[in-house]
Design a protein around this motif. Structure first.
Motif, mmCIF file in Angstrom:
data_model
loop_
_atom_site.group_PDB
_atom_site.id
_atom_site.type_symbol
_atom_site.label_atom_id
_atom_site.label_comp_id
_atom_site.label_asym_id
_atom_site.label_seq_id
_atom_site.Cartn_x
_atom_site.Cartn_y
_atom_site.Cartn_z
ATOM 1 N N SER A 1 0.704 -1.267 -0.065
ATOM 2 C CA SER A 1 -0.060 -0.327 0.178
ATOM 3 C C SER A 1 1.237 0.904 0.054
ATOM 4 N N GLU B 1 -4.686 0.317 -1.997
ATOM 5 C CA GLU B 1 -3.643 1.231 -1.689
ATOM 6 C C GLU B 1 -3.012 2.220 -0.923
ATOM 7 N N HIS C 1 -7.030 9.682 -3.916
ATOM 8 C CA HIS C 1 -7.653 8.567 -4.033
ATOM 9 C C HIS C 1 -8.356 8.433 -5.855
#
Lengths: 395, 354
Positions: free
Chosen positions: B39, B133, B177
């Motif tokens: 991540s 992520e 994001h």
């Protein structure tokens, strides 16, 4: 006896509508409605001082936290009477259930003002369950308990309406409802305290504890008992003519019994509070300003009324019991405000601290007033302080 | 669901009570979550930050936020302490240096994207998700607006749109994001002219931070803020002076937020499971006590009645006996009298005959 006969027996013709009290109530209602319009047309910023550091204000600290604690008389009284066999408290059950039902109903109404999108309040129950949240637990239990209280209270309303069959069906559920009520109350009373366990860095160490859940649950017990005494003393003053001989005959016993119980629980509460301080070793904070404030709460609003209760029960001093009940009720409000607002964000500079907006105060007074008016409406019409003559045999 | 790894809560059935559906209770096990592998995160080297506010401007632009009153080039804004709000997902604050008095220190504030976020744990409608992520994202479509996430966040990051009537949202940095998914850098990182922000895999950033500290032990405090704080965060910080000096709390501890409430949540199904037993037990005991008391009372009454009866019977019997004796005596007396009279009469007859 027919309903008319009941009416003439228990309800003498009312006084004029335009009394000074009614005028004040009318003004509060008008202001409350005005703030309501502002809240739902201008948003929260229009009527609150809530900000990003203080997402929870007076409506959560007082209406929800203190409101739920003070409505604990419902489960304590019904448990004492129906589960623990203290039948001598039977006449205290109905007023306590009514107070609790109105209290919880207003908590839920108040929440509709506080949350951003109130029409989504059923979401956590039916749409997207966030089961890792203690607030989910609170929401679920409050929703279920409000239903339980509604059913418990409905017996009274059904007697009033003369719907005998339905009344008997629900009345037969008394025991089950009482057990549900105690389970649900245990869970959400404690979880209200547990809400803050996730924020050890924000709540002052003297108030923060792993035992917050236990503190809230135990304090809800003496809050409920004291509220029954407090409400009873007010009712005696204003609704004396509505009370039957059974109620009046049992009342002194209820007051003495509840005061005794509250006193014992309050001293146990003090003990577990000290244990909490010892556990976290936060003694040194007692010397600070917040420490003084903590001692005011603990000594002035728990130890003192607990002691007064004990002395007053020994001397059968009912005036002193009433005073102790009032101090205890104020103490619970103080405790909930401390946890939720005053000791919360304690490290922030003074200019960043929260003080309620006039709109928040106004709407809180509005909610309390609605509760008092609804209480009066119901006790002057329905069999709360007396047994309905048609149902004397069934309990 | 990626975030709520432990779901303890008892689901109370329609009627109010049912079974406890406990899922993975990591808090009570020896398992330990160290973040999603690979991540992303950002390393903020505060020693390199010059307080230019470019990151604030970039954030404002990529997120389509409203223009602030004072422009982003106005550095006087730095004189006051600010926090994130509904119109600013990130802010830079200025602090005084202790090591070199008179020199300013700068630190950027935004969501730290916790590995185990308090907001997600606290949300009762699962509006927050920790993505693989690394970003913690928010779904306004389920949000009720209770603002418990704001109470729970140890970094005081989420803000609320208090002035909106119909659709107020919780707002906070998203680690860009949507841009990450397009293969772009977060807005703030992309624009930073001083390389105070480095984007990368969290593991790599930790190594980079350690390397910098190792190479320049005099320049850095030997601590990577966010490596362990609150169980670890995707944003990491290194500073030249104490973290407290740049407005960061050093007393948060290393316990992830969900673990703080695990105990309280775990008690819930136990109460739901055991209270019915205790309460019906209390009821049964009080009923039994009443029953026994009633029986004892009935027994005592019966006893008393029996005793009274016995005594009465005895008395009666004695009286009867006495009466019988008296009667017998009377009869005997009468018989005797009659006999005597008869004898007398006989004797009288004899005399007459003679």
């Amino acid at each position: 006896m027919s309903q008319d006969a009941v009416k003439t027996k228990f309800f003498p013709p009312d006084r004029s509508f335009y009394t000074p009290v009614n005028m004040v109530v009318g003004c509060i209602m008008a202001v409350g409605l005005l703030f309501t319009v502002l809240r739902f047309t201008g948003g929260l910023s229009m009527v609150t001082n809530l900000d990003d550091n203080y997402p929870w204000g007076l409506w959560i600290g007082f209406d929800l936290m203190a409101g739920v604690a003070l409505a604990a008389g419902g489960y304590t009284t019904s448990a004492a009477c129906y589960l623990f066999g203290m039948k001598r408290f039977h006449s205290a059950v109905r007023p306590a259930i009514l107070t609790a039902f109105l209290g919880y109903a207003l908590v839920v109404v108040s929440l509709h003002y506080d949350v951003g999108r109130p029409w989504r309040l059923p979401y956590p129950l039916f749409w997207s369950q966030g089961t890792t949240s203690l607030l989910f637990e609170v929401g679920l239990c409050v929703a279920l308990y409000l239903t339980v209280l509604f059913l418990e209270y409905s017996v009274t309303a059904l007697e009033w309406l003369g719907l005998k069959k339905l009344r008997h069906i629900i009345h037969r559920l008394t025991l089950v409802l009482t057990i549900f009520g105690v389970i649900l109350s245990t869970l959400h009373q404690s979880s209200l305290g547990a809400l803050f366990i996730i924020a050890p860095s924000k709540l002052h160490p003297l108030w923060y504890s792993q035992y917050l859940a236990v503190y809230f649950f135990i304090s809800s017990m003496f809050a409920g008992l004291s509220m029954v005494i407090f409400e009873g003393s007010l009712s005696h003053k204003y609704f004396h003519d509505k009370m039957d001989d059974t109620y009046l005959g049992e009342h002194d016993g209820v007051v003495l019994g509840f005061a005794k119980g509250a006193s014992f629980i309050m001293f146990a509460y003090l003990v577990i509070k000290v244990i909490g301080i010892a556990m976290d070793n936060t003694w040194h904070y007692l010397g600070s300003g917040y420490g003084m404030w903590f001692l005011v709460e603990m000594l002035g609003f728990v130890a003192l009324p607990g002691f007064l209760y004990a002395v007053a029960v020994r001397d059968r001093n009912f005036g002193l019991i009433r005073k102790a009940a009032l101090i205890t009720v104020l103490g619970i409000v103080l405790n909930r405000l401390n946890v939720c607002l005053i000791a919360f964000n304690w490290y922030l500079p003074l200019e960043d601290r929260y003080f309620p907006h006039i709109g928040e105060i106004g709407l809180t007074i509005f909610m309390v007033t609605i509760g008092v008016v609804a209480f009066k409406f119901i006790v002057t019409r329905m069999p709360i302080f007396y047994e309905h003559p048609d149902y004397k045999e069934s309990h | 669901m990626s975030v709520s790894r432990r779901k303890f809560l008892a689901w109370m059935g329609g009627a109010g009570l049912s079974t406890a559906v406990g899922r993975k209770a990591f808090a009570a096990s020896n398992k330990h979550f160290e973040g999603y592998p690979d991540s992303f995160g950002v390393l903020h080297d505060t020693t390199l930050c010059v307080g230019c506010r470019s990151c604030e401007a970039a954030c404002n632009k990529v997120n389509d936020l409203p223009q602030p009153e004072k422009s982003f080039t106005d550095l006087k804004v730095l004189d006051e302490k600010r926090r994130t709000d509904a119109a600013a997902y990130t802010v830079v604050n200025k602090y005084e240096s202790v090591k070199k008095p008179g020199l300013p220190l700068f630190r950027k504030i935004q969501c730290n994207h916790c590995l185990e976020p308090a907001c997600a744990s606290a949300c009762f409608v699962k509006a927050f998700t920790k993505t693989k992520e690394g970003a913690v994202v928010y779904d306004a479509s389920v949000c009720v607006g209770c603002r418990y996430c704001m109470v729970a966040c140890p970094f005081n990051i989420p803000a609320y749109e208090y002035d909106k009537v119909l659709d107020p949202r919780v707002v906070k940095c998203t680690l860009c994001h949507p841009r990450l998914l397009e293969g772009k850098l977060p807005g703030c990182v992309e624009v930073c002219p001083a390389e105070a922000l480095t984007f990368g895999k969290r593991e790599d950033l930790l190594a980079l931070a350690r390397e910098r500290i190792r190479k320049h032990p005099d320049r850095y405090v030997h601590h990577i803020y966010g490596e362990k704080e609150m169980g670890g965060t995707s944003w990491l910080y290194i500073t030249g002076e104490s973290f407290e000096q740049v407005g960061m709390r050093e007393d948060l501890g290393i316990t992830p937020a969900p673990n703080l409430t695990a105990g309280a949540l775990a008690v819930v199904p136990m109460v739901a499971g055991l209270w019915p037993l205790f309460l019906t037990g209390a009821y049964a005991m009080s009923r039994r006590k009443e029953k026994i008391a009633a029986e004892e009372q009935a027994g005592a009454v019966a006893n008393a009645i029996a005793e009274t009866n016995d005594a009465a019977e005895k008395k009666l019997a004695q009286a009867l006996e006495k009466a019988k004796k008296e009667k017998e005596a009377a009869i005997q007396k009468e018989v005797k009298k009659a006999l005597e009279e008869a004898v007398k009469a006989q004797e009288a007859d004899k005399e007459e005959d003679a």
